[in-house]
Design an enzyme around this catalytic site. Sequence first.
Site, short mmCIF file in Angstrom:
data_model
loop_
_atom_site.label_atom_id
_atom_site.label_comp_id
_atom_site.label_asym_id
_atom_site.label_seq_id
_atom_site.Cartn_x
_atom_site.Cartn_y
_atom_site.Cartn_z
N ASP A 1 10.73 -6.18 -3.01
CA ASP A 1 12.11 -5.86 -3.39
C ASP A 1 12.10 -5.20 -4.76
OD1 ASP A 1 14.79 -5.73 -4.02
OD2 ASP A 1 15.17 -7.88 -3.85
N HIS B 1 -9.69 0.19 0.53
CA HIS B 1 -9.70 -1.16 1.12
C HIS B 1 -10.77 -2.04 0.49
CE1 HIS B 1 -8.90 -4.23 3.99
NE2 HIS B 1 -8.44 -3.46 4.94
#
Length: 428
Positions: A373, A169
């Site tokens: 996608d 992170h």
Amino acid sequence: MVSIVVSKSSPVVVRPSSEPVTSTGKINLSAYDFYHVGMATTAFLVFQHPIQKPAETIKWGLSRALVHYHPLSGRLLGGGGGGGEVHHISCTGNGVLFVAASANVAIEDAKLSEHDHQSLAATTTRPLLDHLAVYYPAAEAYRDSDPLVMMQVTEFSSGGFVVGVTWNHGVADGVGMGQFLQAVGELSRGLPSPSVPAVRLDDSLAVTSSNVGAVQQAYMSLQLTDNALLDFTVPSSLIGRIKDEFRRDSGGRTCTVFEAISAVLWQCRTRAVISDPKAPTGLIFPANARKYARAKDGYYGNCVTAQLVMAESGRVANGDLMELVRMIQGAKEQIPDKFSKRGSCNLEEIRALTGYDLLCVTCWRKLGFECTDFGGGVPARVMSHCQQVLALPICQITSTGKHGSCVMSGCVKDDHAHAFLAELARIN
């Protein structure tokens, strides 16, 4: 019950496919980055529609994306496992760890897209998620040699697949990682370049007037809690009812899905764990600060501020949900103040709490994961998982479907899990 077996290939290292678009030898961590170093985060993107050779296709797109996101193929230097402090990203191009895997069942049998009000995680989801990603060693401190990003693509027998991404992170927040994965998807589909130019070095970032480091240290010093992992759905009917009632009570003012769900989770959890109605309880939630910090478009480093709402436990447990929504809205409205002289950092309030007095609610619905996608459409569901014991009880609103909003939660101990789920069922 179907026995699910995940078979993994040997890990490989994926490096940028060509010279980076922009190359910087060293990137100093910002105040937003610094206190997230070593905090491992894992996201899962569940795709029901097949694409041709998903692992090979995505690995190719990943290599091309690292040309634009070159720092993510580097390493953190300046400390790590040696006990010192991590100071910067070294843009070494050492690469991202990648694993191709396969599962012996159809993706429907894995129930990864099933939305109901049960605790799926206790029996099915949690053990499976342990095998659908690569994780950092939980018992060890972050090491300088560790990759900043690790990716696994698991193909199911039906043609569906799951992309599991684990990252440090300290180098990217959720918005940044969502942007990166969208770029991997675009390049996997053959686009010549990402639609959003990648920016990692931004020395013009404005830091909140609150001391970011001091607040983060206060959170990290809270008592650790090992909580039950629950997977449930907050129904669309309940969310719609709260939004309609709030609009009537507030003279036409609206509330968001996040505000409605957060109020429900805070009230139900408080009812389940309350021991003293006079004791304080807190709700904390991260907020994207890019607009207020004047971050450049495409910036994918950490740029998040945390908002805190405090009240007596009895007021939260027995009060009106509309009041809780207004309290959450009030906290959101104070975000701009944190970047001015009027800001405050709530340190004393935080220090008055233990880890179990606080509930953290994060929202992954619009971070960008949901738009990824790789060639067969966007994911049917976004999920999350953490193998580390966290300082804060947490609920993550991961995605929204036709039945409602999915929540993955580690917000209550095993002893309180049944009561928490019962309160959720009752409030519906």
